[in-house]
Design a protein around this motif. Structure first.
Motif, mmCIF file in Angstrom:
data_model
loop_
_atom_site.group_PDB
_atom_site.id
_atom_site.type_symbol
_atom_site.label_atom_id
_atom_site.label_comp_id
_atom_site.label_asym_id
_atom_site.label_seq_id
_atom_site.Cartn_x
_atom_site.Cartn_y
_atom_site.Cartn_z
ATOM 1 N N THR A 157 0.844 -1.190 0.000
ATOM 2 C CA THR A 157 0.000 0.000 0.000
ATOM 3 C C THR A 157 0.881 1.241 0.000
ATOM 4 O O THR A 157 2.067 1.182 0.334
ATOM 5 C CB THR A 157 -0.892 0.010 1.254
ATOM 6 N N ASP A 158 0.306 2.377 -0.386
ATOM 7 C CA ASP A 158 1.076 3.617 -0.360
ATOM 8 C C ASP A 158 1.457 3.996 1.065
ATOM 9 O O ASP A 158 2.540 4.522 1.306
ATOM 10 C CB ASP A 158 0.282 4.755 -1.019
ATOM 11 N N ARG A 159 0.570 3.744 2.022
ATOM 12 C CA ARG A 159 0.898 3.931 3.441
ATOM 13 C C ARG A 159 1.497 2.625 3.953
ATOM 14 O O ARG A 159 0.824 1.602 3.991
ATOM 15 C CB ARG A 159 -0.348 4.272 4.259
ATOM 16 N N ARG A 160 2.770 2.652 4.313
ATOM 17 C CA ARG A 160 3.464 1.430 4.726
ATOM 18 C C ARG A 160 3.136 1.123 6.185
ATOM 19 O O ARG A 160 3.839 1.549 7.101
ATOM 20 C CB ARG A 160 4.964 1.590 4.510
ATOM 21 N N LEU A 161 2.077 0.359 6.389
ATOM 22 C CA LEU A 161 1.616 0.030 7.733
ATOM 23 C C LEU A 161 1.972 -1.391 8.144
ATOM 24 O O LEU A 161 1.991 -1.711 9.331
ATOM 25 C CB LEU A 161 0.094 0.200 7.821
ATOM 26 N N HIS A 162 2.226 -2.258 7.180
ATOM 27 C CA HIS A 162 2.442 -3.674 7.451
ATOM 28 C C HIS A 162 3.767 -4.143 6.849
ATOM 29 O O HIS A 162 4.228 -3.585 5.843
ATOM 30 C CB HIS A 162 1.302 -4.509 6.850
ATOM 31 N N PRO A 163 4.386 -5.176 7.407
ATOM 32 C CA PRO A 163 5.551 -5.781 6.761
ATOM 33 C C PRO A 163 5.188 -6.236 5.347
ATOM 34 O O PRO A 163 4.037 -6.620 5.083
ATOM 35 C CB PRO A 163 5.877 -6.974 7.664
ATOM 36 N N TRP A 164 6.200 -6.213 4.471
ATOM 37 C CA TRP A 164 5.942 -6.473 3.051
ATOM 38 C C TRP A 164 7.117 -7.233 2.458
ATOM 39 O O TRP A 164 8.282 -6.888 2.705
ATOM 40 C CB TRP A 164 5.739 -5.130 2.331
ATOM 41 N N VAL A 165 6.799 -8.274 1.677
ATOM 42 C CA VAL A 165 7.811 -9.063 0.979
ATOM 43 C C VAL A 165 7.500 -9.028 -0.512
ATOM 44 O O VAL A 165 6.373 -9.280 -0.928
ATOM 45 C CB VAL A 165 7.826 -10.530 1.460
ATOM 46 N N SER A 166 8.522 -8.723 -1.316
ATOM 47 C CA SER A 166 8.325 -8.622 -2.761
ATOM 48 C C SER A 166 9.624 -8.951 -3.475
ATOM 49 O O SER A 166 10.708 -8.923 -2.878
ATOM 50 C CB SER A 166 7.877 -7.207 -3.142
ATOM 51 N N GLY A 167 9.523 -9.262 -4.757
ATOM 52 C CA GLY A 167 10.710 -9.255 -5.590
ATOM 53 C C GLY A 167 11.120 -7.817 -5.836
ATOM 54 O O GLY A 167 10.326 -6.886 -5.676
ATOM 55 N N ASP A 168 12.365 -7.628 -6.226
ATOM 56 C CA ASP A 168 12.873 -6.277 -6.494
ATOM 57 C C ASP A 168 12.409 -5.854 -7.885
ATOM 58 O O ASP A 168 13.121 -5.980 -8.873
ATOM 59 C CB ASP A 168 14.396 -6.259 -6.392
ATOM 60 N N ASP A 169 11.169 -5.331 -7.941
ATOM 61 C CA ASP A 169 10.548 -4.983 -9.220
ATOM 62 C C ASP A 169 11.361 -3.966 -10.012
ATOM 63 O O ASP A 169 11.526 -4.089 -11.229
ATOM 64 C CB ASP A 169 9.137 -4.435 -8.984
ATOM 65 N N ALA A 170 11.850 -2.942 -9.311
ATOM 66 C CA ALA A 170 12.582 -1.878 -10.012
ATOM 67 C C ALA A 170 13.839 -2.429 -10.667
ATOM 68 O O ALA A 170 14.161 -2.091 -11.818
ATOM 69 C CB ALA A 170 12.931 -0.754 -9.042
ATOM 70 N N ASP A 171 14.553 -3.287 -9.967
ATOM 71 C CA ASP A 171 15.767 -3.860 -10.547
ATOM 72 C C ASP A 171 15.433 -4.771 -11.717
ATOM 73 O O ASP A 171 16.163 -4.807 -12.718
ATOM 74 C CB ASP A 171 16.546 -4.625 -9.480
ATOM 75 N N GLY A 172 14.318 -5.493 -11.619
ATOM 76 C CA GLY A 172 13.915 -6.356 -12.722
ATOM 77 C C GLY A 172 13.632 -5.590 -13.990
ATOM 78 O O GLY A 172 14.047 -5.989 -15.092
ATOM 79 N N VAL A 173 12.933 -4.466 -13.870
ATOM 80 C CA VAL A 173 12.656 -3.639 -15.049
ATOM 81 C C VAL A 173 13.945 -3.051 -15.607
ATOM 82 O O VAL A 173 14.140 -2.995 -16.827
ATOM 83 C CB VAL A 173 11.638 -2.533 -14.704
ATOM 84 N N ARG A 174 14.840 -2.623 -14.719
ATOM 85 C CA ARG A 174 16.139 -2.107 -15.179
ATOM 86 C C ARG A 174 16.872 -3.168 -16.006
ATOM 87 O O ARG A 174 17.411 -2.868 -17.082
ATOM 88 C CB ARG A 174 16.992 -1.686 -13.986
ATOM 89 N N LEU A 175 16.886 -4.400 -15.545
ATOM 90 C CA LEU A 175 17.550 -5.481 -16.277
ATOM 91 C C LEU A 175 16.914 -5.679 -17.657
ATOM 92 O O LEU A 175 17.617 -5.892 -18.659
ATOM 93 C CB LEU A 175 17.472 -6.781 -15.481
ATOM 94 N N ALA A 176 15.579 -5.602 -17.716
ATOM 95 C CA ALA A 176 14.883 -5.792 -18.988
ATOM 96 C C ALA A 176 15.219 -4.679 -19.975
ATOM 97 O O ALA A 176 15.507 -4.938 -21.156
ATOM 98 C CB ALA A 176 13.375 -5.845 -18.746
#
Length: 347
Positions: A153-172
């Motif tokens: 969410t835009d308001r970071r209220l909870h722990p969050w796990v994700s792939g590194d989306d920004a780095d993935g797009v940079r690689l592409a």
């Protein structure tokens, strides 16, 4: 009927004290046990078919040892490995995952959430987050234990796990510009989701870093992370920007839709347009052509989300535990190059 194996049986088979066996089988205390001993205890438990007595544990700890898992679309190939990762960690800790599909419908999501709370789940792992999400804000205010997976969410209220989306797009983008492409498009996902916003922003930044102006970096948003929405967005892209020679898709399903649009128009991939997806979902290597895509470690996402939730539940047991900022975990991604990308004009 043979009786159910007990912790005493496990301890006897492993040759350890019952308390040692109990610590070895509890993820929050297993670090207190010698690694070889812990492995021997786990092997004994597996041989006996031992599972924790959750009813007794619930009475002792005031926990249900169940976790609600909210998913946006169980038919999306992204989510089964995430769920497997969640279940692998929760099962080892004596917890059960209760799955609920929301179909990306906020009303259905609230109904499922309330039903799971009514079952006294100890916490939630949520894959349905939207950038603005009243239900998750209410859960935070009510002190419900929640970990977000994949989206946030835009308001970071909870722990969050994700792939590194920004780095993935940079690689592409670096892959495509390295092949010689100079007019690249992004078929983005729905703008209500953090994954879409992050990947679109990363695309624009990567194109700027490559020295390519916005006119050479058009963006068209799909209204869902589906092949149907991807096909509609791709047709709109080709109508408005016929000079595009490469596409970064918001996910593999959008990329599949782009391939369908190209076939309908008699276009060749990668001869006319190169294509990169995102996620490396199951069977992406069997697309025609096999899809170049960013691989996200989905099983690891689910496993790490479950570990974060269990850690949060343990921390909540300490009455004097100070509040902690919600943790963000970005797991590394990598580009998998297949036959859907080539230099401009290559057949």
């Amino acid at each position: 009927m043979s009786r159910r194996p007990t912790m005493s049986d496990v301890a006897r088979l492993a040759g350890v004290h019952k308390a040692t066996a109990s610590r070895a089988l509890n993820p929050s205390t297993s670090g207190m046990v010698n690694a070889d001993t812990a492995q021997r205890v786990r092997a004994a438990a597996a041989d006996l078919g031992f599972t924790p007595n959750t009813a007794a544990r619930s009475l002792r700890t005031n926990r249900s040892f169940t976790v609600g898992v909210l998913l946006p679309d169980l038919t999306n190939p992204l989510f089964p490995p995430v769920v497997r990762g969640i279940e692998d960690v929760l099962t080892a800790a004596g917890y059960t995952a209760l799955l609920a599909n929301t179909d990306n419908d906020p009303a259905k999501e609230r109904t499922r959430f309330d039903a799971l709370r009514g079952r006294q789940v100890d916490g939630f792992i949520v894959g349905t987050a939207r950038r603005e999400h009243p239900l998750l804000e209410e859960a935070h205010a009510a002190g419900v234990s929640v970990v977000l997976v994949n989206r946030t969410t835009d308001r970071r209220l909870h722990p969050w796990v994700s792939g590194d989306d920004a780095d993935g797009v940079r690689l592409a983008v670096e892959h495509l510009t390295g092949l010689g492409h100079r007019t690249l498009a992004h078929l983005a996902g729905p703008q209500t989701m953090s994954t879409s916003a992050t990947r679109e922003r990363a695309f624009r930044e990567a194109m700027h870093a490559a020295g390519l102006p916005p006119l050479r970096a058009p963006v068209v948003a799909a209204d869902a992370y589906t092949a149907q929405a991807g096909e509609r967005a791709a047709h709109a892209l080709f109508d408005r920007h016929p000079g595009v020679t490469a596409i970064c898709a918001g996910n593999d399903l959008i990329a599949l839709g782009a391939l369908r649009a190209m076939r309908r128009r008699g276009m060749d991939c990668p001869g006319d347009v190169s294509l990169v997806g995102f996620n490396d979902m199951r069977f992406a290597d069997e697309f025609q052509p096999p899809l170049t895509t960013v691989r996200v470690p989905h099983h690891a996402l689910g496993a790490e989300a479950a570990r974060l939730l269990l850690a949060g539940l343990e921390a909540a047991d300490g009455a004097d535990s100070p509040p902690v900022l919600p943790k963000t975990v970005l797991l590394p991604v990598r580009l998998i190059v297949r036959a859907s990308t080539a230099a401009p004009g290559d057949v």
